[in-house]
Design a protein around this motif. Structure first.
Motif, short mmCIF file in Angstrom:
data_model
loop_
_atom_site.label_atom_id
_atom_site.label_comp_id
_atom_site.label_asym_id
_atom_site.label_seq_id
_atom_site.Cartn_x
_atom_site.Cartn_y
_atom_site.Cartn_z
N SER A 1 -21.55 -98.47 67.86
CA SER A 1 -21.17 -99.66 68.62
C SER A 1 -21.40 -99.42 70.11
O SER A 1 -21.38 -98.28 70.58
CB SER A 1 -19.71 -100.03 68.37
OG SER A 1 -18.87 -98.98 68.78
N ASP B 1 -20.71 -105.99 66.88
CA ASP B 1 -21.41 -104.73 66.68
C ASP B 1 -22.16 -104.69 65.35
O ASP B 1 -22.71 -103.65 64.98
CB ASP B 1 -20.41 -103.56 66.74
CG ASP B 1 -19.81 -103.42 68.14
OD1 ASP B 1 -20.52 -103.69 69.11
OD2 ASP B 1 -18.62 -103.05 68.24
N SER C 1 -15.83 -107.29 69.74
CA SER C 1 -15.57 -106.08 70.52
C SER C 1 -15.57 -106.33 72.02
O SER C 1 -15.40 -105.39 72.79
CB SER C 1 -16.61 -105.00 70.18
OG SER C 1 -17.93 -105.48 70.38
#
Length: 269
Positions: free
Chosen positions: A48, A200, A185
């Protein structure tokens, strides 16, 4: 001279004993060398990407593609939106109407983790649907995800094969497509009409990546009722005339008898 000789001899003995003691002592140990330090390996990089700083709003028309490019690490998604002209449609809607839009933007790492040649294997129609699947036709702030109703409609359509499910735990927002589970995120951009959030993972719609259900069988056409075919005429059964001669004989005899009786009555009168 004897006392002096005795003292001299005693001094030599002490000197000899001192030198012997000094020579017998082990040399001082050298200072221990510190063991070489083992270099510490950096932990493996996470797939990520850390959310970039939120892009500030700017005066003038909204341009979705420019926002993604300015944010960084959204190059693949920005190019995909441009290739499918989805960015043009969104910019037109945002700048000419009051409709709200929410974009769930996968990072470059999200695309690079896919199988090599993944995007090239999709048809133009599937690429368009994939992009639209990451766009929600309403403005949703981070707090509004707490009360959103499932299934969540996307720009790809309203059926169960192109909708999303959203669950929240505190500030944690999970997005599920039925094939992909991921979470928001970071916030890339937000104003009063447009919100862009970082994902992600790439969301896979069921409509593209699972077999489509068979089409229902066509219903029979509703037309005018067809006329029943006329029954074939059955041949007329021949009449039974086997008793006709006997009846004719009896009829003739009765007629003769009646004529005879009538003639006899005339004669006797």
């Amino acid at each position: 001279m004897r006392p002096q000789s005795f003292i001299l001899a005693l001094s030599l003995i002490f000197f000899f004993l001192h030198c012997t003691k000094t020579l017998c002592q082990s040399p001082a140990a050298a200072p221990a060398m510190a063991p070489p330090k083992t270099p510490v390996k950096a932990p493996p990089a996470d797939s990520s990407q850390a959310p970039s700083a939120q892009v500030a709003t700017s005066p003038g028309p909204v341009d979705v593609n420019k926002i993604l490019q300015k944010a960084g690490h959204f190059t693949v998604f920005a190019r995909l939106m441009q290739a499918t002209t989805e960015d043009t449609e969104l910019n037109k809607e945002l700048n000419t109407t009051n409709n709200g839009i929410t974009i769930l933007a996968p990072t470059d790492n999200a695309f690079s983790s896919l199988k090599a040649g993944f995007l090239n294997s999709l048809s133009d129609e599937d690429k368009t649907e994939l992009v639209k699947f990451h766009v929600l036709p309403a403005f949703i702030s981070t707090s509004q995800f707490q009360t959103v109703s499932n299934p969540v409609r996307t720009q790809a359509g309203t059926g169960p094969r192109v909708t999303l499910n959203v669950t929240t735990t505190g500030n944690f927002v999970n997005i599920s497509s039925g094939l992909t589970n991921t979470s928001i995120s970071g916030t890339v951009y937000t104003d009063s009409q447009l919100a862009i959030y970082q994902l992600d993972k790439v969301l896979f719609p069921l409509d593209i990546f699972t077999p489509k259900p068979p089409a229902p069988a066509p219903e029979p056409a509703l037309g005018k009722p067809r006329k029943a075919a006329p029954d074939a005429e059955s041949p007329t059964a021949p009449k039974d005339i086997s008793g006709a001669p006997a009846l004719l004989f009896l009829h003739n005899n009765a007629l003769l008898l009646a004529v005879s009786c009538a003639f006899g009555a005339i004669i006797h009168s």
